[in-house]
Design an enzyme around this catalytic site. Structure first.
Site, PDB file in Angstrom:
ATOM      1  CB  THR A  66      -0.765  -0.116   1.340  1.00 45.58           C
ATOM      2  OG1 THR A  66      -1.520  -1.298   1.256  1.00 45.58           O
ATOM      3  CG2 THR A  66      -1.601   1.034   1.693  1.00 45.58           C
ATOM      4  CB  SER A 116     -12.982  -4.713   2.841  1.00 47.03           C
ATOM      5  OG  SER A 116     -14.066  -4.226   2.105  1.00 47.03           O
ATOM      6  CG  ASP A 120      -4.677  -3.224   6.146  1.00 50.66           C
ATOM      7  OD1 ASP A 120      -4.821  -3.793   5.038  1.00 50.66           O
ATOM      8  OD2 ASP A 120      -3.694  -2.530   6.424  1.00 50.66           O
ATOM      9  CB  THR A 122       2.025  -0.905   4.095  1.00 50.74           C
ATOM     10  OG1 THR A 122       2.273  -1.872   3.047  1.00 50.74           O
ATOM     11  CG2 THR A 122       3.375  -0.564   4.724  1.00 50.74           C
ATOM     12  CG  HIS A 141      -1.136 -10.772   6.000  1.00 49.77           C
ATOM     13  ND1 HIS A 141      -2.130 -11.094   6.902  1.00 49.77           N
ATOM     14  CD2 HIS A 141      -1.243 -11.658   4.986  1.00 49.77           C
ATOM     15  CE1 HIS A 141      -2.796 -12.148   6.450  1.00 49.77           C
ATOM     16  NE2 HIS A 141      -2.275 -12.506   5.294  1.00 49.77           N
TER      17      HIS A 141
END
Ligand code: ASP
Length: 306
Positions: free
Chosen positions: A167, A196, A198, A218, A220
């Protein structure tokens, strides 16, 4: 509160980032984003304008897993999540599973400012975007040759390996100690349609509170969500840990307990910087005065004059 030295700190995602040429592009991208955010602040923009501008630049840069360049679902589509939060009044907005939107972080901001809600999903989010004058892109416009290739490879080996790219996110503080955080993602490789992350969840992907600090994470996503990583870091700082201590400690504990990796960037209410990751690498950069600090490997920090 005495004046604070402003900082804009960004990350370009935690991951393996094993390709040398890609790592170079990623580092160039985070440096540009930190400088952009700082420029916005310097030219009179608010801290939320600054973190949004930094994230938008990375969404538009296809080397990052956000906006164009997002990882694809197993169905071959781009579905993105983003969230933004303002530390002065805890206002926040987020979107999840949005398609064909060039800058999901801008849409998250519209949710924050123009609705009484915190999170809009899928078709409803897209309809809201159109109502707000945001023109959706042609279907497929956010797909790149590299993400098509990544999906094909992922299907061949049927997943398993940690993601190459994470991310993007930004946290910022202005001279009055006002904080903001913003995070945007294409999600994880090989994700199911409709998943969706985190990144759209306050307290997991994003958090900002002027009384304590601001965080963007960012890694898992399922583990970050279970651990509420952003808020765990905020709690650590609330208990007296420095931004860097709280960030590194929470990532270590999350990694041990959930057996998956993550990264985060943090600013404290006094503008202290925290950076941590349990992946091989995480690109990050921040500008403070006329210095631009950046890195991608553990225990590495370089600095340019800007
Ligand atoms: N946290 C993101 C997700 O799970 C991906 C990442 O940052 O690597 O969707």
């Amino acid at each position: 509160m005495p004046d604070v030295e402003p900082v804009i700190l960004v990350h370009g995602g935690a991951g393996t980032i094993s390709d040398f040429a890609k790592a170079e592009r990623v580092i160039a991208g985070v440096k540009e984003a930190a400088k952009k955010g700082y420029q916005v602040l310097r030219s009179g923009g608010s801290v939320v304008d600054a973190v949004q501008a930094a994230v938008e630049l990375m969404e538009d840069n296809e080397v990052f897993n956000a906006g164009r360049g997002s990882y694809l679902t197993l169905d071959g589509e781009v579905e993105m999540d983003a969230s933004i939060m303002v530390g002065s009044d805890l206002s926040a907005g987020a979107v999840t599973v949005v398609k064909d939107i060039k800058n999901p972080i801008a849409l998250a901001r519209l949710v924050m400012e123009k609705t009484g809600h915190v999170l809009l999903a899928g078709e409803g989010a897209k309809r809201f975007a159109v109502d707000q004058g945001v023109k959706p892109l042609e279907p497929g416009a956010l797909v790149t040759p590299a993400t098509l290739e990544a999906l094909a490879k992922w299907k061949l080996k049927h997943g398993g390996a940690p993601s190459e790219m994470g991310t993007v996110g930004a946290v910022g503080i202005d001279s009055k100690g006002r904080l903001a955080a913003a995070t945007s993602t294409g999600g994880r490789e090989g994700k199911m349609a409709g998943r969706s992350s985190d990144t759209c969840m306050l307290g997991s992907g994003t958090y900002a509170d002027d009384e304590i600090g601001a965080v963007s994470t960012t890694g898992h996503g399922e583990s970050i969500a279970k651990f509420c990583l952003a808020h765990a870091i905020i709690r650590g700082m609330g208990n007296g840990e420095s931004a860097d201590e709280a960030t590194k400690k929470c990532i270590d504990v999350m990694t041990q307990r959930l057996n998956n990796t993550a990264g985060a960037i943090t600013l404290s209410r006094t503008g202290e910087v925290g950076i941590g990751f349990s992946t091989n690498r995480m690109s990050w950069a921040y500008q403070k005065k006329n210095k631009l600090y950046f890195g991608i490997d553990k225990n590495q920090c370089s600095c340019d004059d800007v």
